[in-house]
Design a protein around this motif. Structure first.
Motif, PDB file in Angstrom:
ATOM      1  N   GLU A  64       0.840  -1.187   0.000  1.00 10.71           N
ATOM      2  CA  GLU A  64       0.000   0.000   0.000  1.00 10.71           C
ATOM      3  C   GLU A  64       0.881   1.245   0.000  1.00 10.71           C
ATOM      4  O   GLU A  64       1.934   1.267   0.629  1.00 10.71           O
ATOM      5  N   ILE A  65       0.405   2.285  -0.659  1.00 10.14           N
ATOM      6  CA  ILE A  65       1.130   3.551  -0.681  1.00 10.14           C
ATOM      7  C   ILE A  65       0.632   4.427   0.455  1.00 10.14           C
ATOM      8  O   ILE A  65      -0.568   4.674   0.587  1.00 10.14           O
ATOM      9  N   VAL A  66       1.575   4.885   1.269  1.00  8.35           N
ATOM     10  CA  VAL A  66       1.291   5.861   2.323  1.00  8.35           C
ATOM     11  C   VAL A  66       2.008   7.139   1.917  1.00  8.35           C
ATOM     12  O   VAL A  66       3.225   7.139   1.743  1.00  8.35           O
ATOM     13  N   LEU A  67       1.267   8.199   1.750  1.00  6.53           N
ATOM     14  CA  LEU A  67       1.865   9.458   1.338  1.00  6.53           C
ATOM     15  C   LEU A  67       2.573  10.087   2.534  1.00  6.53           C
ATOM     16  O   LEU A  67       1.947  10.431   3.537  1.00  6.53           O
ATOM     17  N   THR A  78      -3.800  15.978  -4.411  1.00  6.80           N
ATOM     18  CA  THR A  78      -2.658  15.105  -4.700  1.00  6.80           C
ATOM     19  C   THR A  78      -3.113  13.818  -5.381  1.00  6.80           C
ATOM     20  O   THR A  78      -2.519  13.387  -6.377  1.00  6.80           O
ATOM     21  N   LYS A  79      -4.164  13.197  -4.871  1.00  3.78           N
ATOM     22  CA  LYS A  79      -4.694  11.976  -5.490  1.00  3.78           C
ATOM     23  C   LYS A  79      -5.117  12.237  -6.935  1.00  3.78           C
ATOM     24  O   LYS A  79      -4.844  11.428  -7.819  1.00  3.78           O
ATOM     25  N   LEU A  80      -5.779  13.359  -7.156  1.00  5.06           N
ATOM     26  CA  LEU A  80      -6.226  13.701  -8.500  1.00  5.06           C
ATOM     27  C   LEU A  80      -5.037  13.895  -9.434  1.00  5.06           C
ATOM     28  O   LEU A  80      -5.013  13.359 -10.550  1.00  5.06           O
ATOM     29  N   ARG A  81      -4.024  14.614  -8.992  1.00  4.60           N
ATOM     30  CA  ARG A  81      -2.851  14.865  -9.832  1.00  4.60           C
ATOM     31  C   ARG A  81      -2.110  13.570 -10.131  1.00  4.60           C
ATOM     32  O   ARG A  81      -1.654  13.350 -11.254  1.00  4.60           O
TER      33      ARG A  81
END
Length: 172
Positions: A64-67, A78-81
């Motif tokens: 999983e990606i953790v920002l 950020t998710k949209l970009r």
């Protein structure tokens, strides 16, 4: 209408992802301007080639990606970009903490607390800053060159780190 990211990773392993210096770099900005991408639909601040590498890492490991980037303070944007730039996987988690200043915890300390609370020993940190703990630097950290951004070699190292069997913690 923007296409939603629909794939979810499989595992309880984490990729702590920074953006500045990792998903963008001096190399990216030169590439962007030299190839006249300013008139395309490409995001200026995110290198689509680096995003493709992150997709490969998630596909190979199921992590999983953790920002962990300061970009986490505006998760929706950020998710949209990242989605517009080709990220195929959902970012559902972000590193907590928003303190700044001399007494603020380092990113490494925040990650250590997060992994402890999540009971997770399988993780990799992709960052261009090295404010990590000694244990993280030895076992979990890949320092990204901010002039180049994340490379295929960095992804290979990350896959290796996430593929290792976690060591059992000793009870002292």
């Amino acid at each position: 209408m923007e296409k939603e990211v629909t794939k979810k990773p499989r595992g309880k392993a984490y990729i702590f992802l920074d953006i500045d210096g990792v998903l963008n770099s001096d190399d990216w900005y030169h590439y962007y301007w030299e190839n006249d991408l300013k008139y395309t639909n490409k995001e200026y601040n995110i290198d689509f080639r680096a995003v493709e590498r992150i997709n490969r890492l998630v596909e190979a490991t199921g992590a999983e990606i953790v920002l962990s980037s300061s970009w986490r303070f505006d998760m929706d944007a950020t998710k949209l970009r990242l989605s517009r730039t080709g990220l195929k996987y959902e970012i559902s988690k972000k590193l907590p903490g928003c303190e700044f200043g001399v007494n603020a915890p380092t990113r490494g300390e925040l990650i250590a607390e997060y992994t402890k609370n999540q009971k997770c020993r399988q993780y990799v940190i992709l960052d261009d800053d090295n404010d990590m703990t000694d244990e993280q630097k030895e076992n979990h950290f890949i320092k990204i060159d901010p002039f180049v951004g994340i490379t295929d070699s960095d992804i290979d190292k990350a896959i290796e780190i996430l593929s290792r069997k976690p060591e059992k913690k000793s009870k002292v």
